[in-house]
Design an enzyme around this catalytic site. Structure first.
Site, PDB file in Angstrom:
ATOM      1  N   GLY A 290      -4.530   8.118   6.262  1.00  0.00           N
ATOM      2  CA  GLY A 290      -3.688   9.070   6.983  1.00  0.00           C
ATOM      3  C   GLY A 290      -2.386   9.298   6.240  1.00  0.00           C
TER       4      GLY A 290
ATOM      5  N   ARG B  65      -4.646  -4.679  19.531  1.00  0.00           N
ATOM      6  CA  ARG B  65      -4.380  -5.991  18.918  1.00  0.00           C
ATOM      7  C   ARG B  65      -3.958  -7.052  19.922  1.00  0.00           C
ATOM      8  NH1 ARG B  65      -1.957  -3.977  13.101  1.00  0.00           N
ATOM      9  NH2 ARG B  65      -4.013  -3.847  12.140  1.00  0.00           N
TER      10      ARG B  65
ATOM     11  N   ARG C 277      -8.336  12.501  12.910  1.00  0.00           N
ATOM     12  CA  ARG C 277      -6.925  12.270  13.252  1.00  0.00           C
ATOM     13  C   ARG C 277      -6.112  13.555  13.213  1.00  0.00           C
ATOM     14  NH1 ARG C 277      -6.608   6.859   9.915  1.00  0.00           N
ATOM     15  NH2 ARG C 277      -4.373   7.075   9.889  1.00  0.00           N
TER      16      ARG C 277
ATOM     17  N   LYS D 211       0.820  -1.204   0.000  1.00  0.00           N
ATOM     18  CA  LYS D 211       0.000   0.000   0.000  1.00  0.00           C
ATOM     19  C   LYS D 211       0.864   1.268   0.000  1.00  0.00           C
ATOM     20  CE  LYS D 211      -2.860   1.308   3.525  1.00  0.00           C
ATOM     21  NZ  LYS D 211      -4.058   1.120   4.338  1.00  0.00           N
ATOM     22  N   SER D 212       1.880   1.284   0.850  1.00  0.00           N
ATOM     23  CA  SER D 212       2.723   2.488   0.928  1.00  0.00           C
ATOM     24  C   SER D 212       3.323   2.798  -0.431  1.00  0.00           C
ATOM     25  CB  SER D 212       3.875   2.288   1.902  1.00  0.00           C
ATOM     26  OG  SER D 212       3.455   1.652   3.058  1.00  0.00           O
TER      27      SER D 212
ATOM     28  N   ASP E  97       3.164  -4.865  12.295  1.00  0.00           N
ATOM     29  CA  ASP E  97       1.831  -5.172  11.754  1.00  0.00           C
ATOM     30  C   ASP E  97       1.555  -6.671  11.678  1.00  0.00           C
ATOM     31  OD1 ASP E  97       0.918  -2.602  11.437  1.00  0.00           O
ATOM     32  OD2 ASP E  97       1.884  -2.367   9.474  1.00  0.00           O
TER      33      ASP E  97
ATOM     34  N   SER F 224       8.461   8.832  12.763  1.00  0.00           N
ATOM     35  CA  SER F 224       7.299   8.664  11.897  1.00  0.00           C
ATOM     36  C   SER F 224       7.710   8.756  10.442  1.00  0.00           C
ATOM     37  CB  SER F 224       6.252   9.739  12.204  1.00  0.00           C
ATOM     38  OG  SER F 224       5.366   9.859  11.106  1.00  0.00           O
TER      39      SER F 224
END
Ligand code: NAP
Length: 741
Positions: free
Chosen positions: A400, A652, A428, A327-328, A621, A473
């Site tokens: 995001g 999780r 967010r 996805k990134s 993840d 980040s």
């Protein structure tokens, strides 16, 4: 639905044509009023309505109908409204509610004001979005409003009970009620209904005026028939609508003629690129629009849909597969491809909701993008300085990542822009990117608490700067590096702990130099990007489910192709190997600056381990499915230093522990991790995934070693990160079906 208790006592309908007659008969059919009385200027229409039981009583005058009514509905042509209201006024009771069905709303509100002056009655204007080209009482149909929308435009100080009653009446007729402001209604309808009617009338009239008109109509194809159907609508009604909604209609006509002129010029100048850009943007918008109309668009509706996985126990994993793209990297391939010089072709693009929103946003900024078609996308780059002002806010769905990266890209543009997203994205905080961008000279307005929408002021010159990130980040780093492409001088970012470096790698893949010194990455503004071919690596986070599945299911032999092996993402392979998994890595190569490889996995007997803390960020993840591996291992597995897992899409650690408990497996939850003693019997049962896609997929894998069937609820979000998951799981050997998908 109010079938048994009438919502109103006496409903007076003035104007018994298509809409008034249909409403009267729907109210009677569904018993929504004790009595329906009608008034019309035509005695024969009135007699017809009474004879055919469309109404209970025919009034001799408007005043007679209105007297003692608790609801009065004006259903005459828009331009006749004011005259009718003058007849209504003297008879209207103090408690009565006044409404209408007219196609324009400001005109109705103005008419009420001019007739009633200061002493305004309780009034809620309405407009059913239902109708037909036919008019008159003979076309009335009690089902006309079923499954259609009705827009109500209540005043700010509306009485809530009155609004609820009027809504109940329309809902009782089968309609869905929406409310909006009067002006907004008129703008929206000018664009979506009035302009198309005008074009249809005009087109048919133009063609009918041609000499060969008969032949033209004789040979007209189906498209013409569909497109011009609405030109058969009632001329008087439409004459009224255009004259009543003059300002909004003129604005949208001007907009349309400007765009039509542009297409004319493009054709005259043999400018194929413009034609392709406009047509592909329109095609994509139409598809998006159809999705919205069928209620499947974006995450808000995904969440409303209930999807349940049913997985039968047992099975072994075999085959040769490629899981969907990362996805990134899918996001970044569109962004950099759009800004590059030349054509970028992307394979393996993840067709998830979020990356599709990114793609649409670039189309809105004038970039021609073909596809996606089975993971293939062709982007006609506009160059680093070629983006155009979008017409409205850019909608980024639930992503995001997209919002943070876009803010870096848009802050230095010449035009203003606004970034919005779905309800969850709008909650967010974006201060993390807005603040450092402001230090570079950007002007960004946020809503309260630094939240979206972000309003970015164009025309600012950004200065390169150095930023020491307070919290590690990848999104903040990427945002600033992207802004740095446009800034004067050098922009550098130092990270307190390693984060994913997909942006740096892909920039390098597009020929843009990125300097890396220790924990600092920097770019010098003013360069250009060269188009590139990108084969997006398969997402290792999606591959992880299959790596665990083939390891725990006896007799398995599964190959996963073209898996992204970015060193910041390979924790799952390292951890599984420490537990004793057989994962062969072959054919290692580079794609778009990223390392990729093929992986072959065969079954193995796993043993429990203390997961090294250094591996935790590299596998963050993948823990839900790693917990399943630990359950199937011999001995104890301990995870520590993973408090971040508690604030992902779900907590999780707790959600996995609860799910395992449902299947008879006891675990010990700690504040920053979990202890799982392997070898316990994994039974069948029902597990709640809490809408967390990774939890849902992890439990689907557990069934391979379970003794009973596993039902997993709330799985709709799987489609966002892993389209085609169920089919691929079935194909490789998992006995899974999805209900409600
Ligand atoms: P319609 O079939 O022509 O009906 C209008 C009715 O009102 C006719 O029976 C007409 O009588 C009567 N009327 C006209 N002037 C009157 C007056 N001064 N006093 C009493 N009765 C009068 O039109 P419609 O399609 O139902 O449209 C009614 C309203 O609904 C319009 O405001 C329209 O904008 C709105 N609307 C229409 C549609 C659609 O698709 N048709 C959809 C949504 C909303 P005569 O037959 O004697 O003229």
């Amino acid at each position: 639905m109010g079938e048994t208790v009438p919502v109103f006592q006496r409903v007076a309908i003035i104007g018994l044509g298509l809409i008034g007659g249909s409403l009267a008969s729907a109210i009677k059919k569904h018993n929504l009023a004790a009595m329906v009385v009608g008034a019309d200027q035509s005695q024969s229409d009135l007699a017809y309505a009474l004879k055919n039981r469309v109404i209970d009583e025919a009034a001799a005058s408007v005043a007679e109908a209105v007297k003692d009514a608790d609801l009065v509905v004006i259903a005459v042509p828009v331009r006749a409204t004011e005259a009718v209201l003058r007849q209504v006024k003297p008879a209207l009771g103090a408690q009565a509610l006044l409404t209408d069905v007219g196609s324009t709303k400001a005109s109705f509100v103005n008419a009420v004001r001019s007739v009633f002056g200061e002493r305004l009655p309780a009034c809620i204007p309405g407009h059913p979005i239902a109708g037909s080209e036919k008019s008159g009482i003979a076309a009335a149909n009690p089902e006309l409003f079923a499954r259609h929308k009705v827009i109500l435009t209540p005043p700010d100080d509306v009485d809530a009970t009155q609004l609820a009653r009027l809504s109940a009446l329309w809902e009782g007729c089968g309609a869905r009620v929406l409310t909006m402001a009067v002006e907004y209604h008129d703008e929206v309808l000018a664009a979506t209904s009035h302009l198309p009617h005008l074009i249809a009338f005009s087109l048919v009239d133009t063609l009918a005026g041609e000499d060969e008109n008969l032949d033209i109509f004789r040979y007209a194809a189906g498209g013409f028939r569909d497109f011009t159907r609405i030109a058969a609508s009632d001329p008087v009604m439409w004459h009224d609508i255009f004259l009543s909604n003059q300002q909004a209609v003129l604005r949208v006509i001007d907009h349309f003629t400007h765009d039509l002129d542009q297409l004319r010029t493009a054709i005259a100048e043999q400018d194929g690129a413009t034609l392709l850009r406009v047509f592909s943007r329109a095609k994509a918008a139409r598809e998006h629009f159809s999705k919205m109309l069928s209620g499947q668009a974006y995450v808000t509706t995904n969440k409303q849909k209930q999807v349940t996985f049913n997985v039968q126990p047992g099975g072994k994993m075999t085959g040769d597969i490629r899981v969907p793209g990362d996805k990134s990297m899918s996001h970044r391939s569109i962004m950099l491809g759009a800004l590059a010089d030349g054509i970028t072709e992307v394979n393996g693009f993840l067709e998830g909701e979020d990356s599709l929103a990114t793609l649409q946003a670039f189309r809105d900024m004038g970039v021609t993008i073909e596809g996606p078609d089975n993971g293939f996308v062709r982007i006609r780059g506009v160059g680093i300085d070629g983006l155009q002002a979008p017409r409205g806010p850019l909608y980024l769905g639930n992503s995001g990542t997209a919002m943070r990266l876009f803010s870096g890209l848009l802050a230095p543009q010449a035009f203003d822009s606004e970034l919005t997203g779905d309800a969850s994205l709008t909650g967010r905080p974006m201060g993390r990117v807005a603040d450092p961008l402001r230090s570079m000279g950007a002007i960004i307005e946020t809503a309260e608490g630094g939240r979206p929408p972000l309003k970015i002021k164009g025309g600012q010159v950004l200065e390169g700067f150095h930023y020491d990130m307070p919290i590690a980040s990848a999104q903040v780093k990427s945002c600033l590096l992207l802004a740095g492409l446009f800034a004067k001088g050098t922009t550098s970012v130092t990270e307190p702990a390693p984060t994913r470096d997909h942006t740096e790698r892909m920039l390098a893949g597009f020929g843009y130099p990125v300097k890396r010194t220790g924990a600092t990455a920097s770019v010098v503004g003013g360069g250009r990007l060269a188009a590139s071919a990108i084969d997006v690596p398969a997402d290792i986070s999606s591959a992880a489910f299959f790596l665990v599945a083939a390891t725990i299911a006896e007799g398995s032999d599964l190959t996963l192709r073209h898996v992204g092996m970015n060193p910041t993402r390979v924790g799952v392979i390292n951890i599984l190997r420490l537990m004793g998994a057989n994962i062969e890595v072959s054919n290692e190569r580079e794609a778009g600056g990223e390392p990729v490889a093929d992986l072959r996995v065969t079954s193995a007997k796993l043993h429990g381990i203390d997961i090294p803390e250094a591996e935790v960020p590299l596998a963050i993840d993948e823990f839900p499915v790693l917990f399943i591996a630990a359950t199937c291992a011999e001995g104890k597995t301990v995870l520590r230093g993973a408090e971040e897992l508690r604030v992902k899409e779900s907590d999780r650690i707790q959600v996995m522990a609860d799910g395992l408990e449902q299947l008879g497996v006891h675990t010990t939850v700690t504040p920053d991790g979990i202890e799982i003693v392997g070898g316990q019997t994994l039974g069948g049962g029902t597990v709640d995934s809490h809408g967390d896609h990774r939890i849902a997929m992890a439990f689907a894998m557990a069934a391979l070693r379970a003794e009973g069937a596993i039902t997993i609820t709330d799985c709709a979000n799987v489609a966002t990160s892993f389209p085609g998951f169920v089919e691929l799981a079935q194909q490789t050997g998992i006995h899974i079906t999805a209900e409600g998908a």
